[in-house]
Structures are given as structure tokens and as C-alpha cells.
Scaffold this motif. Sequence first.
Motif, short mmCIF file in Angstrom:
data_model
loop_
_atom_site.label_atom_id
_atom_site.label_comp_id
_atom_site.label_asym_id
_atom_site.label_seq_id
_atom_site.Cartn_x
_atom_site.Cartn_y
_atom_site.Cartn_z
N ALA A 42 0.83 -1.20 0.00
CA ALA A 42 0.00 0.00 0.00
C ALA A 42 0.87 1.25 0.00
CB ALA A 42 -0.93 0.00 1.20
N MET A 43 1.99 1.22 0.73
CA MET A 43 2.91 2.35 0.74
C MET A 43 3.54 2.54 -0.65
SD MET A 43 6.26 3.20 3.15
CE MET A 43 5.77 1.92 4.24
N GLU A 44 3.91 1.44 -1.27
CA GLU A 44 4.48 1.51 -2.62
C GLU A 44 3.46 2.05 -3.61
OE1 GLU A 44 6.96 -1.68 -4.12
OE2 GLU A 44 7.16 -2.45 -2.08
N GLY A 54 0.87 12.83 -9.83
CA GLY A 54 1.23 14.17 -9.40
C GLY A 54 0.61 14.68 -8.11
N PHE A 55 0.12 13.79 -7.27
CA PHE A 55 -0.36 14.22 -5.96
C PHE A 55 -0.10 13.12 -4.94
CE2 PHE A 55 -3.93 11.83 -7.56
CZ PHE A 55 -4.45 11.20 -6.45
N GLN A 56 0.10 13.53 -3.70
CA GLN A 56 0.36 12.59 -2.62
C GLN A 56 -0.95 12.22 -1.94
OE1 GLN A 56 3.38 11.14 -1.43
NE2 GLN A 56 1.87 9.92 -0.35
N PRO A 57 -1.35 10.96 -2.02
CA PRO A 57 -2.56 10.56 -1.28
C PRO A 57 -2.35 10.77 0.22
CG PRO A 57 -1.87 8.84 -2.81
CD PRO A 57 -0.77 9.85 -2.75
N GLU A 58 -3.37 11.29 0.87
CA GLU A 58 -3.26 11.49 2.31
C GLU A 58 -3.37 10.16 3.03
OE1 GLU A 58 -5.32 14.73 4.09
OE2 GLU A 58 -5.47 15.78 2.16
N VAL A 71 -9.74 2.96 -5.65
CA VAL A 71 -8.46 3.58 -6.02
C VAL A 71 -8.63 4.40 -7.29
CG1 VAL A 71 -6.07 3.14 -6.73
CG2 VAL A 71 -7.10 1.78 -4.90
N TYR A 72 -9.27 3.82 -8.29
CA TYR A 72 -9.48 4.54 -9.56
C TYR A 72 -10.28 5.82 -9.34
CZ TYR A 72 -8.46 -0.16 -11.45
OH TYR A 72 -7.90 -1.38 -11.74
N ALA A 73 -11.36 5.72 -8.59
CA ALA A 73 -12.22 6.88 -8.33
C ALA A 73 -11.47 7.95 -7.55
CB ALA A 73 -13.49 6.45 -7.59
N TYR A 74 -10.66 7.53 -6.57
CA TYR A 74 -9.88 8.47 -5.77
C TYR A 74 -8.92 9.26 -6.65
CZ TYR A 74 -6.81 10.24 -2.10
OH TYR A 74 -6.06 11.05 -1.28
N ILE A 75 -8.21 8.56 -7.50
CA ILE A 75 -7.25 9.22 -8.39
C ILE A 75 -7.99 10.17 -9.33
CG2 ILE A 75 -5.61 8.88 -10.27
CD1 ILE A 75 -4.85 6.21 -8.81
N GLU A 76 -9.07 9.68 -9.89
CA GLU A 76 -9.85 10.49 -10.83
C GLU A 76 -10.33 11.78 -10.17
OE1 GLU A 76 -12.84 9.11 -14.32
OE2 GLU A 76 -13.38 8.47 -12.31
N SER A 77 -10.76 11.70 -8.92
CA SER A 77 -11.28 12.88 -8.23
C SER A 77 -10.21 13.84 -7.74
CB SER A 77 -12.17 12.46 -7.06
OG SER A 77 -11.38 11.91 -6.02
N HIS A 78 -8.96 13.38 -7.68
CA HIS A 78 -7.88 14.24 -7.17
C HIS A 78 -6.93 14.76 -8.25
CE1 HIS A 78 -9.24 12.62 -3.36
NE2 HIS A 78 -8.58 13.60 -2.78
N GLN A 79 -7.23 14.49 -9.49
CA GLN A 79 -6.39 15.03 -10.56
C GLN A 79 -6.59 16.53 -10.67
OE1 GLN A 79 -5.61 12.31 -14.10
NE2 GLN A 79 -7.76 12.01 -13.66
N SER A 80 -5.51 17.23 -10.97
CA SER A 80 -5.65 18.69 -11.09
C SER A 80 -5.93 19.10 -12.50
CB SER A 80 -4.40 19.38 -10.59
OG SER A 80 -3.23 18.75 -11.01
#
Length: 80
Positions: A42-44, A54-58, A71-80
Motif C-alpha cells: 500500500a505504501m508503494e 502528481g499528488f500525494q494521497p493522504e 483507487v481509480y475513483a480516488y485518483i480520478e477525483s484528485h487530478q488537477s
Amino acid sequence: MTRPEIEQRILAFLRDKLEIDESILLPTNELKRDIGLSSLDAMELSIFIKRTFGFQPERKDIHTLVTLDDVYAYIESHQS
């Protein structure tokens, strides 16, 4: 980045870097229970997300991601 591109990159990481059998990498499978992701894995994955998207998950958010689809939805929602 589109959802299919996100999925493709995450799947490639899990398959190639963490050596997880692609047949179990289904969107609804749970990361820990079904796929067998350890805390180190998970850390990797978190580091991979930072480098690739381009963003660090909290840290608090990482624990809420249960399935690959999460995971996919999280990345999709945090893209700038």
C-alpha cells in the motif's frame, strides 16, 4: 487522464512491480482480502500514485480505499 488510462497504469503497476496475478485484479476485488496487498504494498502504491499522477494521497484516505474501483475513483477525483 481518463479513467481507462488510470486503470491501465494502476493495473500495470500491480502486475509488473508488485507481481500480482492479473486474473485477480478486478475492480470490485478488495485490496487486502482478495488481492493480498500488504501495508508495504500500500505504501508503494501511494508512492506510485504520487509519481505517476502528481499528488500525494493522504494517509487517512489510503485506509478508506477498499477496492480497486475505490483507487481509480480516488485518483480520478484528485487530478488537477
